[in-house]
Design a protein around this motif. Structure first.
Motif, short mmCIF file in Angstrom:
data_model
loop_
_atom_site.label_atom_id
_atom_site.label_comp_id
_atom_site.label_asym_id
_atom_site.label_seq_id
_atom_site.Cartn_x
_atom_site.Cartn_y
_atom_site.Cartn_z
N ALA A 80 -4.84 1.53 -2.19
CA ALA A 80 -5.87 0.48 -2.22
C ALA A 80 -5.62 -0.50 -3.35
O ALA A 80 -5.77 -1.72 -3.20
CB ALA A 80 -7.25 1.12 -2.35
N CYS A 81 -5.19 0.04 -4.47
CA CYS A 81 -4.95 -0.79 -5.65
C CYS A 81 -3.86 -1.84 -5.40
O CYS A 81 -4.04 -3.02 -5.66
CB CYS A 81 -4.55 0.12 -6.82
SG CYS A 81 -4.25 -0.74 -8.36
N LEU A 96 -12.67 5.63 -5.76
CA LEU A 96 -12.35 5.99 -4.38
C LEU A 96 -11.42 7.21 -4.35
O LEU A 96 -11.68 8.20 -3.65
CB LEU A 96 -11.70 4.81 -3.67
CG LEU A 96 -11.12 5.11 -2.27
CD1 LEU A 96 -12.24 5.50 -1.30
CD2 LEU A 96 -10.36 3.88 -1.74
N ALA A 143 -2.59 -2.74 -2.43
CA ALA A 143 -2.93 -3.58 -1.27
C ALA A 143 -3.83 -4.74 -1.69
O ALA A 143 -3.79 -5.83 -1.09
CB ALA A 143 -3.61 -2.74 -0.20
N LEU A 144 -4.64 -4.54 -2.72
CA LEU A 144 -5.55 -5.58 -3.21
C LEU A 144 -4.90 -6.45 -4.29
O LEU A 144 -5.58 -7.28 -4.92
CB LEU A 144 -6.81 -4.93 -3.77
CG LEU A 144 -7.71 -4.23 -2.73
CD1 LEU A 144 -8.78 -3.39 -3.42
CD2 LEU A 144 -8.35 -5.26 -1.80
N ILE A 194 -4.39 7.60 -2.10
CA ILE A 194 -5.34 6.67 -1.48
C ILE A 194 -5.80 5.62 -2.48
O ILE A 194 -5.86 4.41 -2.18
CB ILE A 194 -6.53 7.45 -0.89
CG1 ILE A 194 -6.07 8.25 0.34
CG2 ILE A 194 -7.68 6.50 -0.52
CD1 ILE A 194 -7.13 9.17 0.90
N ALA A 239 0.83 -1.21 0.00
CA ALA A 239 0.00 0.00 0.00
C ALA A 239 0.87 1.26 0.00
O ALA A 239 0.56 2.24 -0.69
CB ALA A 239 -0.93 0.00 1.22
N CYS A 256 -11.16 1.41 -7.07
CA CYS A 256 -10.01 2.16 -6.54
C CYS A 256 -9.92 3.54 -7.20
O CYS A 256 -9.61 4.54 -6.53
CB CYS A 256 -8.72 1.38 -6.78
SG CYS A 256 -8.59 -0.14 -5.82
#
Length: 632
Positions: free
Chosen positions: A567-568, A601, A570-571, A563, A456, A598
């Motif tokens: 998220a991108c 977001l 981390a997933l 952010i 992340a 993402c």
């Protein structure tokens, strides 16, 4: 024959009825047809629009000169139209429109007369006479009087001792070529400078520059929309711009050309043309790298998309030994992976070398790039290969610059590429490939092992860098890292980078929709286009807003992008096409819906931050549009 024999009173419309470019062109073509000067108005109009689509014939000063050659025209003619209220012609406010019609076999005399009008129109006094004329006779008299003396008055100007030379050339060689030359002549005359401009018009080069002209020149300006022979300048630096820039900014171009100081012996060996002065370092590594990357990107995009399509048939569908085998999967895999991807690093290296040493650096650098690819040093090795080959070719070429001309062809085709290939090949094979390949393995293992918070953080860093200067050096640094990882078949950074590029324009577009009272009416209108630009991964759509309010917009862009990027990664979302925006996500991402989430977001975060940071505007300020006026 005089100009008034071509622009006759029955070819003049003093009060055009048309209110836009298309209706005015129709009106002028109708006059041409009415006077039986064309036997096929549709064909001629098609020729006019073909020219307009290449580049608008609005030349500034309230003047447009649509022109074309066509076999449907019986004899050279000028149709003049005037509209006192003005129309929007090619994005410029225009009052005087001169449609030049020439047959395909027009004589040199006729073409010279047609081009003569272009030079007349550079005179402010002449244009004023046409605007205030109350009859067709007054227009004809203004042309006759201008024909008496159309040379700039230099009698009261002190000789500056400076000599300017140049070449102008537009696509048809009728109008813009001569207007650019006239504009440069007037600018030089005001300063007491001598000037000679070669015009590459429809009749061929006129007022041709001699070796003596070039040798004695203090500055050189080349304004062209078609290719011109610049080898005659023998390596001297010159300003290289489109024709329209010479028409509207002649003073600036002369200042720029004089700044090159080509009388200084140290500048005689510069082989490139420059529109702006180079940085004093002379090496300009950033420029060379970006040159290579720009040529490399299409190979990366095509290769990534084709491989992604191949995987849609099954992970092993391209393998003839697999039960999943599909011939179309093998086709996409071979074209994308074995062809496009295999060319990425050689192309990167090749055009870095080309940027440094022109054609002589291309082959050695591409060969060095291929050695880097084979030896495992990949993207970073390819960059080194491009620089080593490019500078080797450059300095070897200079070392043999004094060899007799009879042998120069052999040196450039054989000796320079042979020696520079030997140097870059030995450097890559014996010195660089082994340590660079070990470094690549380390980076791959490190990135592959990143999970959770570490992934992340990297995603936030990369996406935030993309959004920070929107196409500037920080953005390009992040992109280069992503391309290096892409070349090593690590696709997660590419996903984070595209998030960072898409969030700013989409977030701003959302803000102009949800918080309209924070923006001027012009900004709100421009925000609609930002939806499309953001969805297409064109980060530059956010630049006008950031320039108008940098202290609020840029932080909002960076935070939202960071952010979304965090998220991108981390997933564990990957993207096998580093460009293309919304159009490649369905086929190139391993989790397309999560990926779009993402992006949304990050865009929503940017939108909300802008709404909180920007203060509401009064209705009066919204109508003024000051914020956008400052950057448009």
């Amino acid at each position: 024959m005089e100009l008034v024999d071509i622009l006759t009173s029955d070819n003049i419309i003093l009060n055009l009825k048309g209110t836009d470019q298309d209706t005015v062109i129709d009106e002028l073509v109708n006059k041409l047809t009415e006077n039986q000067l064309t036997n096929d108005p549709i064909a001629f109009k098609k020729a006019i629009y073909k020219r307009e689509n290449e580049i608008s014939t609005a030349v500034g000063y309230g003047v447009a000169i649509p022109h074309a050659k066509s076999k449907s025209v019986s004899k050279p003619t000028i149709i003049m139209g005037r509209t006192l209220q003005g129309i929007d012609y090619g994005g410029q406010h225009t009052n005087l429109i001169f449609m030049i019609a020439a047959p395909e076999n027009a004589s040199n005399e006729h073409l010279s007369l047609l081009s003569k009008l272009s030079t007349f129109l550079m005179s402010e006094a002449f244009r004023a006479k046409l605007l205030v004329a109350t009859s067709m006779d007054e227009v004809i008299n203004a042309i006759k009087n201008q024909d008496v003396s159309d040379e700039p008055d230099q009698t009261d100007k002190q000789d500056s001792g400076k000599y300017i030379v140049g070449i102008t050339a537009c696509m048809t060689g009728i109008a813009h070529t001569y207007m650019a030359a006239e504009s440069l002549k007037e600018a030089a005359a005001k300063r007491g400078m001598k000037i000679k401009i070669q015009t590459n018009g429809a009749n061929g080069p006129e007022n041709r520059l001699t070796a003596s002209d070039i040798q004695n020149a203090d500055a050189i300006v080349v304004a062209h929309d078609v290719k011109v022979d610049t080898d005659v300048f023998k390596g001297k630096r010159f300003v290289d711009v489109p024709v329209k820039k010479a028409i509207s900014h002649a003073d600036q171009l002369i200042d720029q050309a004089l700044a090159y100081d080509i009388r200084d012996p140290q500048s005689e060996h510069v082989s490139e043309s420059h529109a702006e002065p180079e940085k004093k370092s002379g090496l300009n590594f950033y420029k060379h790298i970006m040159s290579g990357v720009s040529y490399m990107i299409p190979f990366v995009v095509v290769g990534g998309i084709f491989i992604a399509i191949s995987f849609m048939f099954g992970i092993y569908a391209a393998d003839p030994q697999s039960d999943q085998y599909n011939i179309f999967a093998e086709f996409f895999s071979q074209v994308g992976g074995e062809a496009a991807f295999a060319l990425m690093v050689p192309i990167l290296a090749g055009f870095i070398g080309y940027s440094i040493a022109d054609k002589q650096g291309l082959a050695p650098a591409m060969i060095g790039g291929m050695v880097a690819s084979i030896g495992g040093s990949g993207f970073l090795g390819g960059m080194f290969a491009g620089f080593v080959a490019g500078f080797s070719a450059l300095y070897i070429g200079r070392a043999f610059a004094r060899v007799p001309k009879a042998f120069q062809g052999l040196i450039s085709v054989l000796l320079v590429p042979l020696l520079s290939t030997l140097i870059v090949g030995a450097f890559m094979f014996f010195i660089l490939n082994t340590p660079m390949s070990l470094l690549n393995v380390f980076l791959e293992n490190w990135l592959t092992g990143l999970t959770g918070i570490n992934a992340a953080i990297l995603g936030a860093l990369l996406a935030g860098m993309m959004a920070s200067d929107m196409g500037g050096p920080i953005n390009k640094t992040a992109s280069a890292f992503g391309l290096a990882m892409f070349a090593a078949n690590i696709f997660e950074p590419s996903a984070a980078l595209m998030v960072g590029g898409m969030v700013p324009p989409i977030g701003i577009a959302l803000a102009t929709t949800l918080f309209k009272n924070r923006f001027t009416l012009q900004e709100a209108e421009a925000g609609k286009a930002s939806y499309v630009l953001g969805a297409s991964f064109i980060t530059e759509g956010a630049i006008p807003f950031a320039a108008a309010d940098p202290l609020r917009i840029i932080p909002a862009n960076i935070v939202g992008a960071a952010i979304g990027g965090a998220a991108c990664m981390a997933l564990n979302i990957s993207l096998q096409a580093p460009h293309g925006g919304i159009f490649v996500i369905p086929i190139a991402s391993n989790h397309p819906f999560l990926y779009i989430g993402c992006i949304l977001l990050g865009s929503i975060v940017t939108c909300l931050m802008i709404g909180l940071l920007k203060k509401p505007l009064s209705e009066k300020d919204r109508n003024k549009g000051k914020a956008m006026d400052s950057v448009i």
